[in-house]
Write a protein that holds these residues in place. Structure first.
Motif, short mmCIF file in Angstrom:
data_model
loop_
_atom_site.label_atom_id
_atom_site.label_comp_id
_atom_site.label_asym_id
_atom_site.label_seq_id
_atom_site.Cartn_x
_atom_site.Cartn_y
_atom_site.Cartn_z
N VAL A 39 -8.44 0.54 0.05
CA VAL A 39 -9.21 1.76 0.33
C VAL A 39 -10.59 1.32 0.77
N GLU A 40 -11.15 2.07 1.67
CA GLU A 40 -12.51 1.76 2.10
C GLU A 40 -13.26 3.05 2.37
N LEU A 312 -11.59 13.63 -0.17
CA LEU A 312 -12.75 14.33 -0.72
C LEU A 312 -13.84 13.36 -1.15
N ALA A 313 -13.43 12.18 -1.64
CA ALA A 313 -14.39 11.17 -2.08
C ALA A 313 -14.90 10.31 -0.94
N GLY A 314 -14.37 10.53 0.27
CA GLY A 314 -14.86 9.80 1.43
C GLY A 314 -14.14 8.50 1.72
N TYR A 315 -12.93 8.34 1.20
CA TYR A 315 -12.20 7.09 1.36
C TYR A 315 -11.02 7.26 2.31
N SER A 316 -10.71 6.17 2.99
CA SER A 316 -9.49 6.08 3.80
C SER A 316 -8.61 5.00 3.20
N VAL A 317 -7.31 5.22 3.32
CA VAL A 317 -6.34 4.28 2.78
C VAL A 317 -5.68 3.54 3.93
#
Length: 407
Positions: A39-40, A312-317
């Motif tokens: 995740v980033e 929602l937390a601003g992360y991409s997987v």
């Protein structure tokens, strides 16, 4: 019975002449969650700064047991009001697992290839992955009753100790679960963040009447309802404490279930063996401060929550979530930009204790495959929500298409 007959037939060598069920071969398609995955941070978070995450899973809670969902008894006045006024409430939500063992891989990871709960489940826990990315080190789960395997075995998990009040009670009442969480959170230094998974077992198999619940009688459903009304009041007390503690406004809360419960609608009780609506329909309420909605007409699945929380937390997987059979982010739906993608969708799932699988097409056609006896059921849940008419003979073409896709 079919499973036992098949095992006996195989052991005696009858399988050469008599076929009982199937063993579908692996499709050799790419693994839906190839390792390693990451995740980033790729966008702004719309969650509270320095958020905590609290996941409450009420084991065996039916989605249709709420007054707001049409149930004739008003068991959940606080939950209904809280969902309506403060949270995002999905009124038609589903689990992809009939039983906890099948449900948890989808619930914590958002995708699965029909695997059951096991010791390596932590590798697919997206909530834990994001907590690590956020620097959250305080991870809590109930001792003995909680899904410990969703966290690495060597990670210093805070296991909330069980304090049974009676030797004949095999589960811990909701008030005691919340009190254990209160004590653990109170023990943290000011400003320390946490990820907490709280399973509640009050409406699970081990039912006994709770004094603080409404008393309807002594039938199994009466006692189930008594316990749900008790959970509602207990949760209200916990939310009141979170407010008083001053951390409610930065605590994201997911309130859901891993599966439903049967009360002889299809000739059986409890859960884990079938995949009818009463077993896979669940409640799904997300408190993400600043976002409110009541989604009545777009069905979703519990597996959607993990990728939704990530966005929602601003992360991409990476690799991304792009298989609508499994969990996908609901953020576009919540922002009112998309609907058809969520309405026109095929999802899959399985039972915990038997080799039974389902595929749901566009939330209307549901095909269930009983692998033990190679049997199929096809229902139109819009026209026949009670699943009383098997339409396999009337719609063989559709059944065959769905069977091929499922296999």
């Amino acid at each position: 019975d079919g499973a036992y007959a098949r095992a006996l037939g195989n052991s005696l060598g009858f399988s050469r002449w008599i076929r009982l069920g199937q063993d579908p071969e692996t499709s050799n398609q790419p693994e839906p969650w190839p390792q390693p995955w990451t995740v980033e941070k790729t966008g702004p978070s719309i969650l509270p700064e320095d958020f905590n995450l609290l996941v409450i899973v009420v084991d065996a809670l039916r989605g249709d047991a709420f007054h707001s969902a049409g149930y004739h008894r008003n068991l959940t006045p606080f939950l209904d009001k809280w969902a309506r006024e403060e949270a995002i409430s999905f009124r038609r939500a589903y689990s992809q697992g009939g039983g906890s063992f099948a449900a948890f891989p989808f619930l914590v990871g958002g995708r699965s290839r029909f695997v059951l709960y096991g010791p390596e489940l932590y590798q697919k826990n997206l909530y834990f992955k994001i907590a690590q990315a956020e620097g959250i080190q305080n991870v809590m789960v109930m001792k003995d009753y909680g899904p410990r395997a969703i966290f690495p075995p060597d990670f210093p998990v805070i296991e909330l100790g069980a304090t049974k009040t009676s030797a004949d009670r095999r589960s811990v009442p909701a008030d005691e679960v919340f009190n254990l969480a209160v004590a653990a959170i109170d023990n943290l230094a000011e400003g320390e963040r946490f990820l907490c998974f709280l399973p509640l077992m009050d409406v699970h198999n081990d039912l006994w009447k709770k004094e603080d619940g409404l008393d309807f009688g002594d039938s199994p459903r009466d006692i189930y309802d008594n316990n749900l009304s008790y959970v509602d009041r207990s949760f209200q007390r916990f939310v009141t404490w979170l407010r008083r503690k001053g951390i409610y406004e930065r605590t994201v809360i997911l309130f859901t279930s891993d599966h439903g419960e049967q009360f002889w609608e299809h000739g059986a009780s409890l859960h884990g063996h079938t995949l009818y609506e009463e077993e896979i329909r669940i409640p799904l309420i997300l408190l993400a401060h600043g976002m409110r909605a009541r989604i009545d007409d777009v069905p979703v699945i519990a597996a959607d929550m993990a990728p939704t929380f990530a966005e929602l937390a601003g992360y991409s997987v990476k690799p991304p979530y792009d298989d609508a059979h499994m969990g996908i982010s609901l953020v576009p739906l919540l922002k009112g930009r998309e609907r058809n993608r969520y309405l026109q969708r095929d999802i899959v799932g399985r039972a915990s204790f038997k080799r039974r699988y389902f595929i749901y097409r566009n939330w209307e056609w549901k095909l269930t495959y009983f692998a033990e006896l190679d049997l199929l059921q096809l229902f139109n849940t819009v026209e026949d929500p009670g699943e009383t008419r098997n339409l396999l003979q009337e719609r063989p073409g559709l059944a065959g298409e769905l069977e091929r896709e499922l296999l």
